[in-house]
Motif scaffolding. Sequence first.
Motif, PDB file in Angstrom:
ATOM      1  N   GLN A  34     -49.464 -35.484  11.377  1.00  0.00           N
ATOM      2  CA  GLN A  34     -49.242 -34.373  12.358  1.00  0.00           C
ATOM      3  C   GLN A  34     -50.099 -33.298  11.992  1.00  0.00           C
ATOM      4  OE1 GLN A  34     -46.548 -34.968  14.696  1.00  0.00           O
ATOM      5  NE2 GLN A  34     -46.739 -36.852  13.742  1.00  0.00           N
ATOM      6  N   TYR A  78     -48.583 -32.152  25.471  1.00  0.00           N
ATOM      7  CA  TYR A  78     -48.970 -31.356  24.550  1.00  0.00           C
ATOM      8  C   TYR A  78     -49.985 -30.437  24.791  1.00  0.00           C
ATOM      9  CZ  TYR A  78     -49.931 -30.478  19.568  1.00  0.00           C
ATOM     10  OH  TYR A  78     -50.026 -29.876  18.468  1.00  0.00           O
ATOM     11  N   PRO A  79     -49.679 -29.206  24.049  1.00  0.00           N
ATOM     12  CA  PRO A  79     -48.532 -28.735  23.392  1.00  0.00           C
ATOM     13  C   PRO A  79     -47.299 -28.284  24.129  1.00  0.00           C
ATOM     14  CG  PRO A  79     -50.073 -26.900  23.601  1.00  0.00           C
ATOM     15  CD  PRO A  79     -50.601 -28.242  24.502  1.00  0.00           C
ATOM     16  N   VAL A 105     -50.714 -35.395  20.236  1.00  0.00           N
ATOM     17  CA  VAL A 105     -49.386 -35.920  19.961  1.00  0.00           C
ATOM     18  C   VAL A 105     -48.988 -36.191  21.414  1.00  0.00           C
ATOM     19  CG1 VAL A 105     -47.223 -35.249  19.388  1.00  0.00           C
ATOM     20  CG2 VAL A 105     -49.095 -34.247  18.311  1.00  0.00           C
ATOM     21  N   ASN A 121     -47.389 -28.975  14.971  1.00  0.00           N
ATOM     22  CA  ASN A 121     -47.499 -29.284  16.307  1.00  0.00           C
ATOM     23  C   ASN A 121     -47.376 -28.272  17.263  1.00  0.00           C
ATOM     24  OD1 ASN A 121     -48.444 -31.976  15.672  1.00  0.00           O
ATOM     25  ND2 ASN A 121     -46.512 -32.904  15.995  1.00  0.00           N
ATOM     26  N   ASN A 160     -41.070 -37.082  19.989  1.00  0.00           N
ATOM     27  CA  ASN A 160     -41.379 -36.531  18.520  1.00  0.00           C
ATOM     28  C   ASN A 160     -40.001 -35.920  17.694  1.00  0.00           C
ATOM     29  OD1 ASN A 160     -42.224 -34.037  16.561  1.00  0.00           O
ATOM     30  ND2 ASN A 160     -44.032 -35.461  16.738  1.00  0.00           N
TER      31      ASN A 160
END
Length: 432
Positions: A347, A60-61, A26, A402, A30
């Motif tokens: 996702q 990310y995260p 990701v 996520n 978002n």
Amino acid sequence: MKRFFLIATAILALNLSVFAGDQDKVEGWNFGLLPCVSYNSDLGFQYGVCADIFNYANLYPDYRQRMYVEASRYTGGQTLLHGQFDSRYLIPGIRTTFSASYQYDPMFLFYGLNGLEAYDKSVDANQQTREARYAYRRSMVRVLADFQGEIVPNLNWVGGVSYWYYKLGDINLTKKDKETKEPYEVYDPAKTLYHQMCASGVFDAAEAQGGHRLEMKAGLVYDTRNTESAPDRGLWAELYLNGSPDLFGDGYKYMRLAAHLRQYLSLWPDRMVFAYHLAYQGVVAGQAPFYNQQNISTLFLRQTCTDGLGGINTVRGLLAQRLVGDGYAWLNSELRIRLFDFRFIGQNWYVATNPLFDAGMVTRLYKGEELSAFYGRPISELKKEALSLHCSAGAGLKLVMNTNFIISAEWAKPFKKTDGDSALYIALNYIF
């Protein structure tokens, strides 16, 4: 239990929406724009709109910026407008967190001071007898600004300022008579515990109406979590003072100490975590007005509500604001079990459960002399009753997207009948 799963399933389904992106990794922005649908036993069903916006960049995260906005209402009457911003990059080297909220509650829950008033369901919003003993009317404006900077790796200084405005009064809910079409008061305001405490002098006239507060914060934060929203290892500890001078001429000034220790212990890598939160908050100098004694100080809002002790933020299962004292100590503990992972709408998702046990107590009696006169009992007797432990237990279900977007359903039951029956909360995020 069947009711729990029916409500949880319906609200989790309503909260699902389409998010951008179709890669395993990701990156970038978002967006989560969705109906704000939740449930809280203390407030009822929530409806409205909210948006959770992350800029992950290539972190990310973790994220570069996070923004959250909400406009909603509960069927119990509470109206809420809220916005929050969090970033480590707005000011280089400084973590910056801002939030602003407006909350109006025509029946703000109030169960007295220090947990001394035994909850009686028969006088809790009973329209036949026109009794709503545990409520008053409250408007609140809250503006928070907190800043953190590194001293050494994992240890930060923290400073901040907050402004609060409270406007309080008797409940005044009205309805129209079906036959005469004339308005009438649903509940008799003179029967509320708040009104009786005002009339007897537990609260003075100015305090009973609310007021302005400005608080300044300074302290330390130690943080070794591997991620913020759902860590599986590390420590997160906070120690800071909130000072409020008498800037508005109401006679109240105080210093409040807040201490939090949270630890996340991995029992089975990527699958099982034991997490606990030990906390203390109390006035260590001066005197605070009753209307902000229930405010639980925090650096980052996991929920838009910051009231305690009891309810979704602190001792789950207890009635919201069940314990209001001059000092608190409490424990949250839970076993977080990651059940399974899956991919959906491009996702990363997983489902988890969290059996939980919470406990809390008042550590310092508030307004002892006034309550002694109000109840006609000696202070020593009230103190012994007030400084007792209140416990609850339950379980939760989490749907996580996520890592950072967490839809939560939790149910808990208090051990004492005078703390309520049981409570169900369907909202966002782990509470710690």
